[in-house]
Design an enzyme around this catalytic site. Sequence first.
Site, mmCIF file in Angstrom:
data_model
loop_
_atom_site.group_PDB
_atom_site.id
_atom_site.type_symbol
_atom_site.label_atom_id
_atom_site.label_comp_id
_atom_site.label_asym_id
_atom_site.label_seq_id
_atom_site.Cartn_x
_atom_site.Cartn_y
_atom_site.Cartn_z
ATOM 1 N N ASN A 12 -13.724 -59.401 6.037
ATOM 2 C CA ASN A 12 -15.069 -60.129 4.467
ATOM 3 C C ASN A 12 -13.673 -59.866 3.805
ATOM 4 O OD1 ASN A 12 -16.875 -60.583 6.250
ATOM 5 N ND2 ASN A 12 -16.894 -57.816 6.718
ATOM 6 N N ARG A 13 -12.205 -60.477 4.008
ATOM 7 C CA ARG A 13 -11.210 -60.136 2.866
ATOM 8 C C ARG A 13 -11.103 -58.943 2.022
ATOM 9 N NH1 ARG A 13 -10.323 -66.084 2.096
ATOM 10 N NH2 ARG A 13 -11.473 -66.599 3.368
ATOM 11 N N LEU A 14 -11.585 -58.507 2.350
ATOM 12 C CA LEU A 14 -10.974 -56.463 1.946
ATOM 13 C C LEU A 14 -9.449 -56.183 2.997
ATOM 14 C CD1 LEU A 14 -14.489 -54.826 2.837
ATOM 15 C CD2 LEU A 14 -13.988 -55.996 0.707
ATOM 16 N N HIS A 15 -8.556 -56.967 2.818
ATOM 17 C CA HIS A 15 -7.446 -56.526 2.838
ATOM 18 C C HIS A 15 -7.381 -55.407 3.191
ATOM 19 C CE1 HIS A 15 -7.893 -61.302 3.458
ATOM 20 N NE2 HIS A 15 -7.801 -60.890 1.832
#
Length: 200
Positions: free
Chosen positions: A178-181
């Site tokens: 979820n693009r929570l890099h």
Amino acid sequence: MADDRQGIFAAEDPFALLRNWLEEAGRSEPNDPVAMALATVDATGLPNVRTVLLKGIADGGLTFYTNYQSRKAGELDNSGKAAVLFHWKSLRRQVRARGTVSRQDPAASDAYFASRDLGSRLGAWASQQSRPLQDRATLEARVAEMAARFGENPPRPPHWGGYVLRPDCLEFWADGANRLHDRFEWVRDGDSWRVTRLNP
Ligand SMILES: Cc1cc2nc3c(=O)[nH]c(=O)nc-3n(C[C@H](O)[C@H](O)[C@H](O)COP(=O)(O)O)c2cc1C
């Protein structure tokens, strides 16, 4: 560790971490895991970027080799600063580093040059990197001329050698759902490093 780094981000210093990631990239990338984008600025402040190969990590510096009369060399010599970036698509990871840059000690450049295959050594003599070239045949004729001149043992050309980038800041990035890099920035703090987790 003062932060919540673990797993792939765990290491004592950023160069050890970079080595670990390069080793993993060496197993998964189809080619050139040591390729890095090298960013410079010209005299007007306009950025420039191109790929070079990382050839060494030692004493807090990242070493690459090039032509000292190339466009990049002019920009590196003028500003004394550069940034590099690795992106390994197979790992979905990125590393960036920025800092000061200087020419490598000539003896170290000699040693590296001597380790290259003959074709690359002759190519370094033949190419006037970044300057206009009339046609491919002209370049090939120059290679033949250098082969006739130097035989099997060309010395390092005075116009070719290493640069060492000494980063004062490196950032390690790994893809998350979820693009929570995950991002960790290492900033030089005297003789040690301050590590900060950054928002993705
Ligand atoms: C995968 C890859 C690796 C490269 N490695 C180097 C290198 O180690 N040194 C170099 O001078 N050019 C290398 N090049 C070529 C540079 O990207 C660039 O075209 C050249 O150095 C001229 O750049 P300049 O005009 O900004 O000086 C590489 C290109 C690619 C695509």
